[in-house]
Write an enzyme that holds these catalytic residues in place. Sequence first.
Site, PDB file in Angstrom:
ATOM      1  N   CYS A   1     -13.207  -5.048  22.798  1.00  0.00           N
ATOM      2  CA  CYS A   1     -12.359  -4.627  21.749  1.00  0.00           C
ATOM      3  C   CYS A   1     -11.144  -3.866  22.424  1.00  0.00           C
ATOM      4  O   CYS A   1     -10.145  -3.276  21.718  1.00  0.00           O
ATOM      5  CB  CYS A   1     -12.932  -3.850  20.697  1.00  0.00           C
ATOM      6  SG  CYS A   1     -13.728  -2.486  21.245  1.00  0.00           S
TER       7      CYS A   1
ATOM      8  N   CYS B   1       0.654  -1.209   0.114  1.00  0.00           N
ATOM      9  CA  CYS B   1       0.052  -0.194  -0.009  1.00  0.00           C
ATOM     10  C   CYS B   1       0.734   1.229   0.059  1.00  0.00           C
ATOM     11  O   CYS B   1       1.740   1.360   0.883  1.00  0.00           O
ATOM     12  CB  CYS B   1      -0.895  -0.119   1.234  1.00  0.00           C
ATOM     13  SG  CYS B   1      -1.656   1.463   1.452  1.00  0.00           S
TER      14      CYS B   1
ATOM     15  N   ASP C   1     -20.599  -6.666  26.037  1.00  0.00           N
ATOM     16  CA  ASP C   1     -20.070  -6.061  24.668  1.00  0.00           C
ATOM     17  C   ASP C   1     -20.023  -4.831  24.581  1.00  0.00           C
ATOM     18  O   ASP C   1     -20.655  -4.045  23.607  1.00  0.00           O
ATOM     19  CB  ASP C   1     -20.885  -6.953  23.605  1.00  0.00           C
ATOM     20  CG  ASP C   1     -19.826  -6.779  22.234  1.00  0.00           C
ATOM     21  OD1 ASP C   1     -18.766  -6.222  22.433  1.00  0.00           O
ATOM     22  OD2 ASP C   1     -20.452  -7.097  21.158  1.00  0.00           O
TER      23      ASP C   1
ATOM     24  N   CYS D   1      -3.555   1.239   8.842  1.00  0.00           N
ATOM     25  CA  CYS D   1      -2.969  -0.025   9.186  1.00  0.00           C
ATOM     26  C   CYS D   1      -1.713   0.103   9.988  1.00  0.00           C
ATOM     27  O   CYS D   1      -1.029   1.210   9.862  1.00  0.00           O
ATOM     28  CB  CYS D   1      -2.466  -0.584   8.045  1.00  0.00           C
ATOM     29  SG  CYS D   1      -3.743  -1.130   6.955  1.00  0.00           S
TER      30      CYS D   1
ATOM     31  N   TYR E   1     -25.540  -4.171  25.919  1.00  0.00           N
ATOM     32  CA  TYR E   1     -24.825  -3.502  24.810  1.00  0.00           C
ATOM     33  C   TYR E   1     -25.058  -4.499  23.699  1.00  0.00           C
ATOM     34  O   TYR E   1     -24.424  -4.720  22.929  1.00  0.00           O
ATOM     35  CB  TYR E   1     -23.210  -3.304  24.899  1.00  0.00           C
ATOM     36  CG  TYR E   1     -22.944  -2.747  26.207  1.00  0.00           C
ATOM     37  CD1 TYR E   1     -22.887  -1.193  26.343  1.00  0.00           C
ATOM     38  CD2 TYR E   1     -22.785  -3.255  27.390  1.00  0.00           C
ATOM     39  CE1 TYR E   1     -22.592  -0.514  27.496  1.00  0.00           C
ATOM     40  CE2 TYR E   1     -22.430  -2.780  28.339  1.00  0.00           C
ATOM     41  CZ  TYR E   1     -22.403  -1.395  28.566  1.00  0.00           C
ATOM     42  OH  TYR E   1     -22.083  -0.715  29.847  1.00  0.00           O
TER      43      TYR E   1
ATOM     44  N   GLN F   1     -20.380  -5.739  13.785  1.00  0.00           N
ATOM     45  CA  GLN F   1     -18.986  -5.992  13.411  1.00  0.00           C
ATOM     46  C   GLN F   1     -18.424  -5.649  12.261  1.00  0.00           C
ATOM     47  O   GLN F   1     -19.284  -6.279  11.393  1.00  0.00           O
ATOM     48  CB  GLN F   1     -18.781  -7.457  14.213  1.00  0.00           C
ATOM     49  CG  GLN F   1     -18.961  -7.472  15.714  1.00  0.00           C
ATOM     50  CD  GLN F   1     -17.818  -7.054  16.585  1.00  0.00           C
ATOM     51  OE1 GLN F   1     -16.910  -6.037  16.041  1.00  0.00           O
ATOM     52  NE2 GLN F   1     -18.095  -7.206  17.889  1.00  0.00           N
TER      53      GLN F   1
ATOM     54  N   CYS G   1      -0.833   6.971   6.546  1.00  0.00           N
ATOM     55  CA  CYS G   1      -2.132   6.589   6.946  1.00  0.00           C
ATOM     56  C   CYS G   1      -1.967   6.025   8.128  1.00  0.00           C
ATOM     57  O   CYS G   1      -1.359   5.401   8.655  1.00  0.00           O
ATOM     58  CB  CYS G   1      -2.567   5.720   5.573  1.00  0.00           C
ATOM     59  SG  CYS G   1      -4.384   4.892   6.330  1.00  0.00           S
TER      60      CYS G   1
ATOM     61  N   GLU H   1     -29.662  -1.788  24.826  1.00  0.00           N
ATOM     62  CA  GLU H   1     -29.246  -0.939  23.988  1.00  0.00           C
ATOM     63  C   GLU H   1     -29.528   0.585  23.935  1.00  0.00           C
ATOM     64  O   GLU H   1     -30.871   0.842  24.353  1.00  0.00           O
ATOM     65  CB  GLU H   1     -29.234  -1.670  22.601  1.00  0.00           C
ATOM     66  CG  GLU H   1     -28.698  -0.843  21.390  1.00  0.00           C
ATOM     67  CD  GLU H   1     -27.537  -0.323  21.270  1.00  0.00           C
ATOM     68  OE1 GLU H   1     -26.652  -1.021  21.491  1.00  0.00           O
ATOM     69  OE2 GLU H   1     -27.160   0.799  21.104  1.00  0.00           O
TER      70      GLU H   1
HETATM   71  N1  SAH Z   1     -23.196  -6.697  20.922  1.00  0.00           N
HETATM   72  C1  SAH Z   1     -23.509  -5.945  19.777  1.00  0.00           C
HETATM   73  C2  SAH Z   1     -23.189  -4.437  19.558  1.00  0.00           C
HETATM   74  C3  SAH Z   1     -21.818  -4.329  20.257  1.00  0.00           C
HETATM   75  S1  SAH Z   1     -21.137  -2.507  20.129  1.00  0.00           S
HETATM   76  C4  SAH Z   1     -22.912  -6.710  18.461  1.00  0.00           C
HETATM   77  O1  SAH Z   1     -21.974  -7.431  18.874  1.00  0.00           O
HETATM   78  O2  SAH Z   1     -23.193  -6.281  17.064  1.00  0.00           O
HETATM   79  C5  SAH Z   1     -21.664  -1.628  21.473  1.00  0.00           C
HETATM   80  C6  SAH Z   1     -23.044  -1.406  21.581  1.00  0.00           C
HETATM   81  O3  SAH Z   1     -23.301  -0.599  22.695  1.00  0.00           O
HETATM   82  C7  SAH Z   1     -23.275  -0.349  20.565  1.00  0.00           C
HETATM   83  O4  SAH Z   1     -24.541  -0.609  20.037  1.00  0.00           O
HETATM   84  C8  SAH Z   1     -23.673   1.070  21.214  1.00  0.00           C
HETATM   85  O5  SAH Z   1     -24.538   1.829  20.745  1.00  0.00           O
HETATM   86  C9  SAH Z   1     -24.237   0.441  22.514  1.00  0.00           C
HETATM   87  N2  SAH Z   1     -23.864   1.362  24.034  1.00  0.00           N
HETATM   88  C10 SAH Z   1     -22.801   2.090  24.181  1.00  0.00           C
HETATM   89  N3  SAH Z   1     -22.972   2.490  25.150  1.00  0.00           N
HETATM   90  C11 SAH Z   1     -24.285   2.162  25.879  1.00  0.00           C
HETATM   91  C12 SAH Z   1     -24.702   2.253  27.294  1.00  0.00           C
HETATM   92  N4  SAH Z   1     -24.178   2.930  28.157  1.00  0.00           N
HETATM   93  N5  SAH Z   1     -25.824   1.476  27.382  1.00  0.00           N
HETATM   94  C13 SAH Z   1     -26.264   0.672  26.456  1.00  0.00           C
HETATM   95  N6  SAH Z   1     -25.722   0.715  25.058  1.00  0.00           N
HETATM   96  C14 SAH Z   1     -24.628   1.358  25.016  1.00  0.00           C
END
Ligand code: SAH
Length: 449
Positions: free
Chosen positions: A404, A70, A377, A82, A309, A282, A79, A330
Amino acid sequence: MSRIIPYLEIEKITMHGYGLGYADGKAVFVPFTIPGDCVNVKVRLEKKDVIFGMADEFIHTSPTGIIPQCEAFGGENACGGCDWLMVPYELQLKWKTELIRQVFEPLGLAEIVEDIIPSDRDIHYRNKSFLPAGNSNNGLYFGIYERYSHNVVPHKKCLLQPVVIDEILKSVEDFAHTVKLEPYNEITYKGILRHAGVRINESGSEAILILVTRSGKFPFSGQFVRMIKDKFPFVQGIVQNINRSISNVILGEEEKILYGSPCLNDEINGVRFRIHYKSFFQINHSVTSKLYQILRKELTKEDIVLDAYSGIGTISLSVAGSVNEVHGVEEVAEAVDDAEHNKIINKFNNAWFHLGKVEEMLSNLIQKTSFTAVIFDPPRKGLDLGTLELIAQHKIGKVLYVSCNSMTLARDVKIMQNFGYVIEKILPFDMFPQTWHIETLVKLRYDEN
Ligand code: SAH
């Protein structure tokens, strides 16, 4: 003139993708370098014990390195996307497992860290790209911010995304040149186009295109829609998102649907998902599919699961068929709408979705339902103490924590250890090949004894 550290031997790799060497009794962190490299380092920031620099010149490069494919990678004005295009994929995997072992070493957990689960594709794996618009003598272009700055490094092709995303962005650029669409300027707040985003599903059968503008103004938008529909018939939605703010946030509150739907459809492990352009999904399909399969295997038919989440219900609906019931929480309304829709199209009747913040909803939910398992998550900042305390007070037996950010993950796992939880599994996933980022699953269990 910045100070130069000559002949720095890079010895190790660290979090944030830095190569690490030592000079004048200080640790020197240099991006885009790997063990075996010897570099002259231009000092960017110097503190009492540490120096952050950039490689000014390579005296010699590591024999393990390969040639990055790249032109925007490494060197001056690199950039910021990466970190490791010069590292063979197998070695990236080894380093990532080691990095996670290092993170969990202070908790006495290095030994249980399993080898990282690889990505099926190590390039072209991203299903989403939002790129800022820059300005050159030739007019508007799309790129990625330079490391440590907001200069937009031009990107004719990005190895991380499918080639068709490059093609769509090139067409947006060409159109912008034809109708003289100006890029937004962060300093003068003038110009029109801020970002262009593409989301595409795994089979490539559907994509959506999002143009973020500074105001409602988007001249020749009808012509633009016709051009995109003509060239890319699989683009089934075009959205103009309006971001009037002066902040760095990409998306604004207002929108105009210029064509079709603001949602994309995809499928993971046979479960179908509708994804609003504002909802989280994701970015690496193969790794996500493996992660969700493992989560499902960790649960049983008796489990009553809290999916905190929950986004568009990806995890809830991936496990719904294998558990008694599941409740998602969420905070993004569009994502909860998607989740409700996804529940119906997949014909699950044991999943419920709650709109709100986890930290505000948890106490009430936990009192009403006898959860046996929790899946967390969260975003990068991890969990708050109140949330962890509630889980421990209710002695919820099984906790599956997907993260993450291994730093906040380790912080939270340590708190749970102190509350009497034992850690049964630590499994990293290579969600983001060519970068230092790592997704990790930790399984915790409450030990009555
Ligand atoms: N589990 C899902 C999303 C994970 S990403 C998946 O695997 O696709 C984290 C998510 O948490 C996002 O959708 C974000 O909008 C939400 N989020 C962030 N802070 C939050 C909070 N304080 N309470 C509820 N949801 C939240």
